[in-house]
Design a protein around this motif. Structure first.
Motif, PDB file in Angstrom:
ATOM      1  N   SER A   1      -7.391  -4.198   3.523  1.00 31.70           N
ATOM      2  CA  SER A   1      -6.311  -4.603   2.715  1.00 31.70           C
ATOM      3  C   SER A   1      -7.589  -5.337   1.217  1.00 31.70           C
ATOM      4  N   PHE A   2      -8.757  -4.634   1.848  1.00 29.37           N
ATOM      5  CA  PHE A   2      -9.957  -4.757   0.764  1.00 29.37           C
ATOM      6  C   PHE A   2      -9.741  -5.823   0.189  1.00 29.37           C
ATOM      7  N   ASP A   3      -9.680  -7.495   0.077  1.00 31.64           N
ATOM      8  CA  ASP A   3      -9.453  -8.586  -0.735  1.00 31.64           C
ATOM      9  C   ASP A   3     -10.665  -9.606  -0.594  1.00 31.64           C
ATOM     10  N   PRO A   4     -11.691  -9.471  -0.936  1.00 32.53           N
ATOM     11  CA  PRO A   4     -11.918  -8.415  -1.599  1.00 32.53           C
ATOM     12  C   PRO A   4     -12.982  -7.351  -0.322  1.00 32.53           C
ATOM     13  N   ILE A   5     -13.353  -6.356  -1.162  1.00 31.69           N
ATOM     14  CA  ILE A   5     -14.286  -5.463  -0.447  1.00 31.69           C
ATOM     15  C   ILE A   5     -16.145  -5.932  -0.651  1.00 31.69           C
ATOM     16  N   THR A   6     -16.140  -6.105   1.106  1.00 33.73           N
ATOM     17  CA  THR A   6     -17.098  -6.767   0.896  1.00 33.73           C
ATOM     18  C   THR A   6     -18.315  -5.511   1.760  1.00 33.73           C
ATOM     19  N   HIS A   7     -20.105  -6.066   2.104  1.00 36.80           N
ATOM     20  CA  HIS A   7     -21.143  -5.170   2.449  1.00 36.80           C
ATOM     21  C   HIS A   7     -20.803  -4.788   3.571  1.00 36.80           C
ATOM     22  N   GLY A   8     -19.651  -5.693   3.981  1.00 36.53           N
ATOM     23  CA  GLY A   8     -19.437  -4.866   5.539  1.00 36.53           C
ATOM     24  C   GLY A   8     -18.325  -3.939   5.599  1.00 36.53           C
ATOM     25  N   HIS A   9     -17.873  -3.916   4.140  1.00 38.87           N
ATOM     26  CA  HIS A   9     -16.394  -2.113   4.386  1.00 38.87           C
ATOM     27  C   HIS A   9     -17.397  -1.735   3.291  1.00 38.87           C
ATOM     28  N   VAL A  10     -19.005  -1.509   2.922  1.00 39.29           N
ATOM     29  CA  VAL A  10     -19.360  -0.521   2.280  1.00 39.29           C
ATOM     30  C   VAL A  10     -20.534  -0.112   3.654  1.00 39.29           C
ATOM     31  N   ASN A  11     -20.324  -0.730   4.033  1.00 33.46           N
ATOM     32  CA  ASN A  11     -21.841   0.070   5.081  1.00 33.46           C
ATOM     33  C   ASN A  11     -20.752   0.810   6.041  1.00 33.46           C
ATOM     34  N   ILE A  12     -19.802   0.904   6.142  1.00 30.69           N
ATOM     35  CA  ILE A  12     -18.778   1.701   6.538  1.00 30.69           C
ATOM     36  C   ILE A  12     -18.686   3.160   6.025  1.00 30.69           C
ATOM     37  N   VAL A  13     -17.680   2.541   4.582  1.00 33.51           N
ATOM     38  CA  VAL A  13     -17.935   3.637   4.199  1.00 33.51           C
ATOM     39  C   VAL A  13     -18.942   4.632   4.039  1.00 33.51           C
TER      40      VAL A  13
ATOM     41  N   VAL B   1      -8.477   3.862   1.415  1.00 35.35           N
ATOM     42  CA  VAL B   1      -6.892   3.441   1.082  1.00 35.35           C
ATOM     43  C   VAL B   1      -6.372   1.931   0.956  1.00 35.35           C
ATOM     44  N   VAL B   2      -5.854   1.588  -0.192  1.00 38.11           N
ATOM     45  CA  VAL B   2      -5.977  -0.148  -0.445  1.00 38.11           C
ATOM     46  C   VAL B   2      -4.111  -0.458  -0.072  1.00 38.11           C
ATOM     47  N   ALA B   3      -3.975  -0.897   1.418  1.00 36.75           N
ATOM     48  CA  ALA B   3      -2.760  -0.795   1.849  1.00 36.75           C
ATOM     49  C   ALA B   3      -2.300  -2.029   1.157  1.00 36.75           C
ATOM     50  N   VAL B   4      -0.841  -2.278   0.697  1.00 40.42           N
ATOM     51  CA  VAL B   4      -0.231  -3.361  -0.191  1.00 40.42           C
ATOM     52  C   VAL B   4       0.922  -3.508   1.275  1.00 40.42           C
ATOM     53  N   ASN B   5       0.438  -4.382   1.544  1.00 39.38           N
ATOM     54  CA  ASN B   5       1.333  -5.609   2.926  1.00 39.38           C
ATOM     55  C   ASN B   5       2.014  -6.491   2.233  1.00 39.38           C
ATOM     56  N   SER B   6       2.900  -6.280   2.686  1.00 39.68           N
ATOM     57  CA  SER B   6       4.039  -7.402   2.100  1.00 39.68           C
ATOM     58  C   SER B   6       3.914  -9.023   3.291  1.00 39.68           C
ATOM     59  N   ALA B   7       3.612  -8.660   3.959  1.00 42.05           N
ATOM     60  CA  ALA B   7       3.001 -10.091   5.226  1.00 42.05           C
ATOM     61  C   ALA B   7       1.816 -10.840   4.707  1.00 42.05           C
ATOM     62  N   LYS B   8       1.415 -10.437   4.057  1.00 40.17           N
ATOM     63  CA  LYS B   8      -0.295 -10.224   3.698  1.00 40.17           C
ATOM     64  C   LYS B   8      -0.163 -11.125   2.915  1.00 40.17           C
ATOM     65  N   GLN B   9      -0.254 -12.368   2.289  1.00 40.93           N
ATOM     66  CA  GLN B   9      -0.828 -12.845   0.799  1.00 40.93           C
ATOM     67  C   GLN B   9      -1.927 -12.218   0.427  1.00 40.93           C
TER      68      GLN B   9
END
Ligand code: ADP
Length: 163
Positions: free
Chosen positions: A11-23, A36-44
């Motif tokens: 979701s990257f809502d928003p991107i954190t250092h944890g995500h950057v580390n995985i990349v 890939v930023v997913a649009v999940n209709s169930a997630k606000q």
């Protein structure tokens, strides 16, 4: 030779250092990582898809081995096939991540046996980090230094102040 591509969905809502580390760690194994930023209709979400894409593009603008894309209304595995991806990259923080990830990995394996899911253990300093937690901290005036890119923190502050 064809490039070894991994897709990294979230979701990257928003991107954190944890995500950057995985990349960054993903780039040590793969030639390219497609975020890939997913649009999940169930997630606000706090940020709209375009805003999340903009922040990601800003953060990785100097790295031509990182591609940022959004995806809606299709199976992730079909998206992975369309990108000729070899793998789906996911981060694992706690045991609570495991159950959901286990189910998704098996479902995706069933749909496309030649695309593997690769899990990376979070770096210990990021194991407590989630986008949800960060939103709570910023909402109540705390500082997210060492957790977020300053540009993301500014955008989040602005967003949460707008209500
Ligand atoms: P969140 O659970 O924070 O909303 P996302 O849906 O954006 O995260 O997650 C995308 C991927 O990144 C998932 O595989 C998730 O486990 C991983 N991830 C999120 N935060 C971290 C972190 N701090 N360390 C490692 N991996 C993470």
């Amino acid at each position: 030779m064809t490039a070894n591509i991994a897709i990294y969905p979230g979701s990257f809502d928003p991107i954190t250092h944890g995500h950057v580390n995985i990349v960054e760690r993903g780039l040590q194994i793969f030639d390219k990582v497609v975020i890939v930023v997913a649009v999940n209709s169930a997630k606000q979400t706090v940020f709209r898809l375009e805003e999340r894409l903009e922040l990601l593009n800003e953060i990785f603008k100097d790295n031509d081995r990182v591609i940022v894309d959004g995806f809606t209304d299709q199976l992730l595995i079909n998206y992975a096939k369309s990108r000729n991806a070899k793998a789906i990259l996911r981060g694992l923080r706690t045991v609570s991540d495991y159950e959901y990830e286990f189910q998704m990995a098996h479902a995706n394996r069933h749909l496309a046996p030649d695309i593997d899911t690769i899990f990376m253990m979070t770096e210990s300093k990021y194991s407590h980090l989630s986008s949800t937690l960060i939103k709570e901290i910023v909402r109540y005036g705390g500082s997210c230094q060492d957790m977020l890119d300053p540009r993301v923190e500014t955008a989040l502050n602005k967003k949460l102040k707008q209500g």
